[in-house]
Scaffold this active site. Structure first.
Site, PDB file in Angstrom:
ATOM      1  N   ARG A 336       0.888  -1.137   0.043  1.00  0.00           N
ATOM      2  CA  ARG A 336      -0.133   0.073   0.338  1.00  0.00           C
ATOM      3  C   ARG A 336       0.802   1.439  -0.029  1.00  0.00           C
ATOM      4  O   ARG A 336       0.440   2.317  -0.485  1.00  0.00           O
ATOM      5  CB  ARG A 336      -0.945   0.097   1.155  1.00  0.00           C
ATOM      6  CG  ARG A 336      -2.150   0.935   1.184  1.00  0.00           C
ATOM      7  CD  ARG A 336      -3.298   0.854   2.299  1.00  0.00           C
ATOM      8  NE  ARG A 336      -2.539   0.544   3.487  1.00  0.00           N
ATOM      9  CZ  ARG A 336      -3.292   0.409   4.788  1.00  0.00           C
ATOM     10  NH1 ARG A 336      -4.502   0.202   4.503  1.00  0.00           N
ATOM     11  NH2 ARG A 336      -2.818   0.499   5.892  1.00  0.00           N
ATOM     12  N   LEU A 340      -0.681   2.514  -5.161  1.00  0.00           N
ATOM     13  CA  LEU A 340      -1.386   3.413  -5.424  1.00  0.00           C
ATOM     14  C   LEU A 340      -0.893   4.858  -5.422  1.00  0.00           C
ATOM     15  O   LEU A 340      -1.207   5.725  -5.970  1.00  0.00           O
ATOM     16  CB  LEU A 340      -2.936   3.280  -4.581  1.00  0.00           C
ATOM     17  CG  LEU A 340      -3.818   2.065  -5.162  1.00  0.00           C
ATOM     18  CD1 LEU A 340      -4.752   1.827  -3.978  1.00  0.00           C
ATOM     19  CD2 LEU A 340      -4.351   2.336  -6.602  1.00  0.00           C
ATOM     20  N   VAL A 458     -10.315   0.966  -4.394  1.00  0.00           N
ATOM     21  CA  VAL A 458      -9.403  -0.411  -4.007  1.00  0.00           C
ATOM     22  C   VAL A 458      -8.381   0.082  -2.988  1.00  0.00           C
ATOM     23  O   VAL A 458      -7.909   0.886  -2.542  1.00  0.00           O
ATOM     24  CB  VAL A 458      -8.522  -1.044  -5.097  1.00  0.00           C
ATOM     25  CG1 VAL A 458      -9.599  -1.093  -6.444  1.00  0.00           C
ATOM     26  CG2 VAL A 458      -7.636  -0.070  -5.844  1.00  0.00           C
ATOM     27  N   GLU A 459      -8.004  -1.262  -2.543  1.00  0.00           N
ATOM     28  CA  GLU A 459      -7.112  -1.386  -1.124  1.00  0.00           C
ATOM     29  C   GLU A 459      -7.301  -0.380  -0.033  1.00  0.00           C
ATOM     30  O   GLU A 459      -6.863   0.205   0.616  1.00  0.00           O
ATOM     31  CB  GLU A 459      -5.588  -0.851  -1.710  1.00  0.00           C
ATOM     32  CG  GLU A 459      -5.160  -1.606  -2.543  1.00  0.00           C
ATOM     33  CD  GLU A 459      -3.316  -1.530  -2.778  1.00  0.00           C
ATOM     34  OE1 GLU A 459      -2.944  -0.514  -1.866  1.00  0.00           O
ATOM     35  OE2 GLU A 459      -2.773  -2.158  -3.564  1.00  0.00           O
ATOM     36  N   GLY A 460      -8.674  -0.507   0.225  1.00  0.00           N
ATOM     37  CA  GLY A 460      -9.407   0.059   1.483  1.00  0.00           C
ATOM     38  C   GLY A 460     -10.064   1.123   0.677  1.00  0.00           C
ATOM     39  O   GLY A 460      -9.396   2.295   0.439  1.00  0.00           O
TER      40      GLY A 460
END
Length: 782
Positions: A336, A340, A458-460
């Site tokens: 993370r 992103l 995405v990714e939370g």
């Protein structure tokens, strides 16, 4: 009377000093009842919550929570740099990969990258950047990984995502940390060479952000494997949003493992488990796609019903059964921190480079649109946000290279870089107007605009990241005493737990009082007496002092909020989100100051640094206001306001003059513009949209003195009777009238050619050219 009161006060003072200062007395009379109450009100924590909370490391975010950051520590962090091998890869392989991908062709003709592009990224090791060389990987640093993804993202999302995902949270990283030797030796060389394409399946239709609640299950049982009866698992799953899932050859899978018959021991619910499953294993369903906002990176569902697989499929083997959630949480921060933030910074760099150039090339009312103050305002945000986003990206990737797994910092980077990218691209679309909304090969920004929400989601999901994680997790992990108090309350040894709690509690009380006093003092003095390292840039010195004030005020406000609201703070998500905003703004400012120092205090870049810091200070002040204004106790709110802002609000929006300097840097070639967009892929030909606008910028600047000459002639009436003296053909009219020379006319013609390419939008047949894709009906045989 006074003679009586003074001794009495002295006795009281001594009694209080003994009560607080003598630990056995304090522990028995004060700490014990508080400890007892605290244990009753402390919410029970599940194993998955504990794993998530304790995963990763505390880094610079811990300093910001102290109320007195050690700026020498920030300045001492090594500046991430590429090795010669990594730089060569950027200059050659990454450039070539970008050249091989035509995003319009990918998105509207082939719906995938070309076989040539896929073969190239596999053969050149793009899919194995994080894999050690002993397994055939590139073994690049986190910073190099970030640089590669950033540049690829300025070209095509299909390209960048296809490279990004195998190097993020997934099979390769999980194998590196937890795989058995046999698993590593088999899979890692194949992943490094691109012989295997990995995907990892976690999200289900019923559990997105609440990933620990996945309903996918595996039941330990006996079954046949390679002709023998073995103990294995029958796994049922239904997953979606799985990037590279449609083309993967090895599928990482997360599910809850149960052992109802006790074949592995006495525990019935073993816990979340991660396994690696070949795509063609009997019962595995892949090879279907989702269509995320017209993006053409491979993404799709995967399903399986009672698929039998041996325990050897578990990453790490049988001993790691039930450890999947901890494995995922421990590895999440690194991925993370890079994926992103890098891809969205790439989109911001692309926007800054192209929209800045377009704003100089495109003229209205006989003036470049980039010189209109309204457009300047958008360009300023584009420049300032891009500068800060890149600073955050580099500093966070550098933390990973230092061995950190910064769980809170990575969440800050993911949330704020993606949110700023949304603003940057939206502003860019506003500037280029109709050019941006008409898709086609000539549109350099529309595809980024379409896909910005993907990074937000995405990714939370960003909403939950902001409201639940930034402060919710940060307050426990980064605070010097809160986690210690919680651990003491959960200690099964009551005596030992009380002793630990007593130490943590009274240190916490002293910490809160000292931060409150410092916050008030800094507010009264404007933080002008804060000590700052002697080596910092003089023009940035006051920012370090102001951030120390923010840190003390934030630490004090956090402690008061936890005291007043207790466990209810977790349910007051808006307040928690605003507290997280303050922490995040301090991290963003830290990264910006670090960048300015690391790049040698470039004076030409100073407006970018100043604007970014003032914008963040103002936003942090708004977040303080948002917390205080919504406090349930108005008395406490009044008290906090007087402590934190004793003389009102000192922070204002960045000035228009400063914004003008930032916008000006985007619309002309310069070293500042090159540093700001250093990772942008810029083709050298006018047949490419980005290349055309770059060439047009230079041609426009060359032509501007000649344009001024023509305008003077127009004012003098020398072109009044010429029908060609319109906005499109005025250059020809001026040449015919002898106002410009042949050489000057050639410069104007070249500028006009490039300008017309840049402002052009694509048009299509009525069926958008789809007819030629349909099979031609065959005539029946005579």
């Amino acid at each position: 009377m006074i003679e009586t009161i003074i001794p009495l006060l002295a006795v009281v003072a001594v009694a209080v000093a003994v009560l607080i200062g003598v630990r056995p007395i304090r522990r028995a009379l004060i700490s014990r009842p508080i400890f007892s109450t605290y244990k009753k009100i402390l919410p029970q924590m599940s194993e998955t919550e504990r794993d998530a909370l304790e995963a990763g490391t505390v880094w610079w975010d811990g300093e910001l929570f102290r109320g007195k950051p050690d700026w020498d520590k920030l300045l001492a962090y090594p500046v991430p740099k590429l090795t010669p091998e990594e730089q060569s890869f950027m200059d050659n392989e990454v450039e070539e990969a970008c050249r091989l991908v035509d995003d319009w062709k990918v998105s509207h003709v082939d719906q995938d990258m070309s076989p040539e592009a896929w073969k190239y990224i596999k053969d050149k090791g793009f899919l194995g950047m994080i894999i050690p060389k002993k397994y055939g990987g590139l073994e690049f640093s986190a910073y190099a990984h970030s640089q590669v993804v950033t540049k690829l993202s300025t070209r095509s999302s299909a390209l960048s995502v296809s490279v990004m995902v195998p190097n993020s949270l997934g099979p390769a990283e999980l194998l590196l940390h937890y795989g058995t030797d046999a698993q590593k030796n088999h899979y890692l060389p194949r992943l490094a060479k691109g012989l295997e394409i990995p995907a990892f399946a976690l999200t289900s239709p019923w559990a997105g952000s609440d990933a620990a609640s996945i309903p996918d299950v595996g039941i330990v049982c006996k079954g046949m494997w390679q002709g023998k009866e073995v103990v294995g698992m029958r796994v049922t799953w239904d997953k979606r949003y799985i990037t590279l899932g449609p083309v993967c050859t090895i599928l990482g899978l997360a599910f809850h493992l149960y052992d109802p018959d006790g074949l592995l021991g006495g525990k019935k619910h073993i816990g979340i488990t991660c396994a690696l499953v070949p795509w063609d294993h009997p019962g595995v369903e892949t090879r279907r796609r989702l269509f995320p906002l017209n993006a053409q990176f491979m993404n799709g569902p995967t399903r399986g019903k009672e698929v039998f697989m041996p325990l050897d499929f578990i990453i790490g083997g049988q001993q790691m059964a039930g450890q999947g959630w901890r494995m995922l949480m421990e590895c999440l921060a690194a991925g993370r921190s890079i994926s992103l933030p890098s891809s969205n910074t790439g989109m911001a760099q692309l926007t800054a480079r192209t929209v800045g150039a377009y704003a100089r090339v495109r003229s209205q009312f006989k003036m470049a649109i980039g010189k209109f103050e309204g457009v300047e305002e958008a360009l300023t945000r584009i420049g300032g946000y891009t500068y800060m986003m890149d600073a955050v990206r580099k500093m966070t990737a550098g933390a990973v290279d230092l061995g950190e797994k910064p769980s809170v910092v990575s969440a800050i980077a993911k949330y704020h870089v993606t949110e700023r990218a949304r603003v940057v691209v939206n502003d860019g679309m506003d500037v280029i107007g109709g050019k941006g909304i008409c898709l086609g090969p000539s549109n350099f920004l529309g595809r980024a605009y379409q896909q910005i929400p993907i990074g937000i989601t995405v990714e939370g999901a960003n909403i939950l990241t902001r409201s639940l994680i930034l402060f919710g997790q940060g307050a426990i992990r980064c605070h010097p005493y809160v986690l210690k108090e919680m651990q003491a309350a959960q200690n099964p040894n009551g005596t030992q737990g009380l002793d630990q709690f007593d130490r943590a509690l009274w240190s916490h009380i002293g910490f809160t009082i000292s931060n409150g006093a410092r916050a008030l003092w800094h507010g009264i003095t404007g933080s002008r007496f804060v000590s700052v390292p002697a080596g910092v840039a003089p023009e940035a010195r006051r920012y370090y002092q102001q951030m120390t004030r923010f840190s003390a005020a934030f630490a004090f406000l956090s402690d008061v909020s936890m005291l007043v609201l207790g466990g209810g703070l977790k349910r007051r998500e808006k307040l928690s989100a605003r507290l997280g905003d303050i922490l995040a703004q301090m991290y963003l400012m830290s990264a910006t100051l670090k960048r300015y120092e690391s790049e040698g205090r470039q004076q030409a870049d100073a407006p970018l640094m100043h604007w970014s810091i003032w914008d963040s200070m103002f936003k942090a002040q708004l977040a303080f206001d948002g917390v205080i204004a919504n406090y349930p106790s108005k008395f406490v709110a009044f008290f906090l306001n007087r402590v934190i802002f004793p003389f009102g609000h000192p922070y204002v929006v960045p000035s228009d003059d400063l914004g003008h300097k930032v916008a000006k840097a985007l619309i002309a070639p310069s070293a500042t513009r090159d540093r700001l967009t250093a990772e942008a892929y810029v083709p050298k030909t006018e047949t490419e949209a980005v290349g055309a606008v770059e060439l047009a910028l230079h041609a426009t600047i060359d032509a501007e003195p000649i344009d001024a000459k023509i305008r003077e002639a127009e004012k003098a009436g020398k072109l009044d009777d010429n029908p060609d003296a319109n906005v499109r053909d005025v250059a020809h009219a001026a040449f015919s009238a002898g106002i410009v020379t042949a050489a000057e006319y050639a410069i104007l013609k070249r500028r006009n050619e490039l300008r017309d390419i840049v402002i052009r939008v694509d048009d299509f047949p009525m069926d958008f050219g789809l007819a030629h894709l349909q099979p031609v009906p065959q005539k029946a045989a005579a």
